[in-house]
Design a protein around this motif. Structure first.
Motif, PDB file in Angstrom:
ATOM      1  N   LYS A 147      12.973   1.549   6.147  1.00 17.89           N
ATOM      2  CA  LYS A 147      11.692   0.974   5.741  1.00 17.89           C
ATOM      3  C   LYS A 147      10.598   2.013   5.869  1.00 17.89           C
ATOM      4  O   LYS A 147      10.648   2.884   6.747  1.00 17.89           O
ATOM      5  N   THR A 148       9.592   1.905   4.995  1.00 18.10           N
ATOM      6  CA  THR A 148       8.550   2.935   4.975  1.00 18.10           C
ATOM      7  C   THR A 148       7.353   2.575   5.838  1.00 18.10           C
ATOM      8  O   THR A 148       6.458   3.389   6.013  1.00 18.10           O
ATOM      9  N   GLY A 149       7.284   1.356   6.355  1.00 18.41           N
ATOM     10  CA  GLY A 149       6.209   0.976   7.258  1.00 18.41           C
ATOM     11  C   GLY A 149       4.979   0.409   6.577  1.00 18.41           C
ATOM     12  O   GLY A 149       4.023   0.042   7.249  1.00 18.41           O
ATOM     13  N   VAL A 150       4.979   0.346   5.261  1.00 13.13           N
ATOM     14  CA  VAL A 150       3.856  -0.240   4.527  1.00 13.13           C
ATOM     15  C   VAL A 150       4.246  -1.653   4.118  1.00 13.13           C
ATOM     16  O   VAL A 150       5.402  -1.901   3.767  1.00 13.13           O
ATOM     17  N   ALA A 151       3.272  -2.579   4.182  1.00  9.64           N
ATOM     18  CA  ALA A 151       3.566  -3.979   3.862  1.00  9.64           C
ATOM     19  C   ALA A 151       4.103  -4.093   2.437  1.00  9.64           C
ATOM     20  O   ALA A 151       3.438  -3.644   1.494  1.00  9.64           O
ATOM     21  N   PRO A 152       5.294  -4.688   2.271  1.00  5.05           N
ATOM     22  CA  PRO A 152       5.891  -4.783   0.932  1.00  5.05           C
ATOM     23  C   PRO A 152       5.011  -5.519  -0.084  1.00  5.05           C
ATOM     24  O   PRO A 152       4.942  -5.137  -1.250  1.00  5.05           O
ATOM     25  N   GLY A 153       4.336  -6.576   0.371  1.00  4.27           N
ATOM     26  CA  GLY A 153       3.465  -7.321  -0.536  1.00  4.27           C
ATOM     27  C   GLY A 153       2.310  -6.475  -1.056  1.00  4.27           C
ATOM     28  O   GLY A 153       1.964  -6.520  -2.241  1.00  4.27           O
ATOM     29  N   LEU A 154       1.744  -5.694  -0.159  1.00  5.05           N
ATOM     30  CA  LEU A 154       0.651  -4.802  -0.549  1.00  5.05           C
ATOM     31  C   LEU A 154       1.137  -3.753  -1.540  1.00  5.05           C
ATOM     32  O   LEU A 154       0.460  -3.444  -2.526  1.00  5.05           O
ATOM     33  N   VAL A 155       2.322  -3.227  -1.266  1.00  3.24           N
ATOM     34  CA  VAL A 155       2.903  -2.205  -2.149  1.00  3.24           C
ATOM     35  C   VAL A 155       3.132  -2.783  -3.545  1.00  3.24           C
ATOM     36  O   VAL A 155       2.832  -2.147  -4.557  1.00  3.24           O
ATOM     37  N   HIS A 202       8.402  -1.911  -4.135  1.00  6.84           N
ATOM     38  CA  HIS A 202       8.645  -3.001  -3.185  1.00  6.84           C
ATOM     39  C   HIS A 202      10.021  -2.849  -2.537  1.00  6.84           C
ATOM     40  O   HIS A 202      10.167  -3.036  -1.317  1.00  6.84           O
ATOM     41  N   SER A 203      11.024  -2.499  -3.344  1.00  8.09           N
ATOM     42  CA  SER A 203      12.375  -2.306  -2.800  1.00  8.09           C
ATOM     43  C   SER A 203      12.407  -1.159  -1.801  1.00  8.09           C
ATOM     44  O   SER A 203      13.127  -1.212  -0.802  1.00  8.09           O
ATOM     45  N   LEU A 204      11.645  -0.125  -2.063  1.00 10.72           N
ATOM     46  CA  LEU A 204      11.572   0.997  -1.120  1.00 10.72           C
ATOM     47  C   LEU A 204      10.909   0.566   0.187  1.00 10.72           C
ATOM     48  O   LEU A 204      11.321   0.960   1.279  1.00 10.72           O
ATOM     49  N   ALA A 205       9.864  -0.265   0.063  1.00  8.58           N
ATOM     50  CA  ALA A 205       9.125  -0.701   1.246  1.00  8.58           C
ATOM     51  C   ALA A 205       9.958  -1.619   2.125  1.00  8.58           C
ATOM     52  O   ALA A 205       9.827  -1.597   3.354  1.00  8.58           O
ATOM     53  N   THR A 206      10.802  -2.436   1.498  1.00  4.59           N
ATOM     54  CA  THR A 206      11.622  -3.350   2.292  1.00  4.59           C
ATOM     55  C   THR A 206      12.891  -2.673   2.809  1.00  4.59           C
ATOM     56  O   THR A 206      13.604  -3.250   3.628  1.00  4.59           O
ATOM     57  N   GLY A 207      13.208  -1.499   2.311  1.00  7.87           N
ATOM     58  CA  GLY A 207      14.412  -0.809   2.726  1.00  7.87           C
ATOM     59  C   GLY A 207      15.628  -1.174   1.902  1.00  7.87           C
ATOM     60  O   GLY A 207      16.742  -0.765   2.196  1.00  7.87           O
ATOM     61  N   ARG A 208      15.411  -1.973   0.859  1.00  6.49           N
ATOM     62  CA  ARG A 208      16.522  -2.386  -0.003  1.00  6.49           C
ATOM     63  C   ARG A 208      17.043  -1.210  -0.822  1.00  6.49           C
ATOM     64  O   ARG A 208      18.203  -1.174  -1.187  1.00  6.49           O
ATOM     65  N   LYS A 209      16.150  -0.271  -1.100  1.00  3.22           N
ATOM     66  CA  LYS A 209      16.541   0.934  -1.835  1.00  3.22           C
ATOM     67  C   LYS A 209      16.327   2.146  -0.940  1.00  3.22           C
ATOM     68  O   LYS A 209      15.303   2.239  -0.259  1.00  3.22           O
ATOM     69  N   GLN A 210      17.267   3.062  -0.978  1.00  2.00           N
ATOM     70  CA  GLN A 210      17.121   4.293  -0.202  1.00  2.00           C
ATOM     71  C   GLN A 210      16.068   5.175  -0.853  1.00  2.00           C
ATOM     72  O   GLN A 210      16.022   5.294  -2.061  1.00  2.00           O
TER      73      GLN A 210
END
Lengths: 58, 145
Positions: free
Chosen positions: B22-30, B136-144
């Motif tokens: 996870k990148t640490g940024v809120a997924p919704g905001l991203v 969003h996928s990057l922020a949630t960690g779903r995508k590397q």
């Protein structure tokens, strides 16, 4: 602004391929390969379709 | 053909191994930022090159569409095709809102190349949605990353 049909195809293919590459692949090397693949398919497919339409007409 | 979206963890395999970081940024905001400004979702996560490339591509496509006198769809015409076009245009987020505020684009297609412009605008909107969902996928960690 005016564009020829072919330059419009090139621009469309370029921009679309960049977005597809970034969003559909994770590693930079694979992004470049996938982007080039998409670009070649877009442009090549358009040229093939163009010749096919020409052949149908004639 | 491989994809970058990861499958659910198999039995006996820990989720931490298979999931991205996870990148640490809120997924919704991203997601919202990526929709409003092309590439902003990636830029918020400090992916500068990806963000700038997305910004240049989507912004360039939208601007070329406007310059080709493409049609900017509006809601409420009653035509189903116009509604689909509006949905596509709306994907461009801030660019679409700016185009409507500044009254850019044409209400109808008058020349042959303007039809290309219309398609450029719609596709720019849809590509922007793809980019926002990717961020969003990057922020949630779903995508590397």
């Amino acid at each position: 602004m005016t564009l020829t049909h072919f330059s419009a195809v090139l621009l469309f293919s370029l921009f679309t391929s960049i977005v597809f590459a970034i969003t559909q692949r994770s590693e930079p090397k694979m992004m470049i390969r996938f982007g080039a693949f998409c670009f070649a398919l877009f442009v090549g497919g358009t040229i093939v379709a163009s010749w096919a339409m020409w052949a149908i007409k004639h | 053909m491989t994809t970058n979206i990861q499958a659910p963890a198999r039995p006996g395999e820990t989720t931490a191994i298979r999931s991205g970081k996870k990148t640490g940024v809120a997924p919704g905001l991203v997601l919202f930022a990526g929709w409003l400004i092309p590439g902003a979702g990636h830029l918020l996560q400090r992916m500068w090159i990806r963000g700038l490339l997305l910004l240049a591509s989507i912004f360039g496509m939208f601007v070329i569409g406007i310059a080709l006198q493409g049609k900017v769809y509006q809601l409420g015409t009653g035509d189903p095709l116009d509604m689909l076009g509006f949905a596509g245009d709306l994907g461009a987020g801030g660019l679409y809102l700016l185009a409507r505020i500044c009254d850019l684009g044409h209400a109808s297609v008058l020349v042959a190349t303007a039809d290309y412009g219309t398609k450029f605008i719609v596709v720019a909107g849809m590509l922007n949605l793809i980019a926002a969902v990717d961020a969003h996928s990057l922020a949630t960690g779903r995508k590397q990353s």
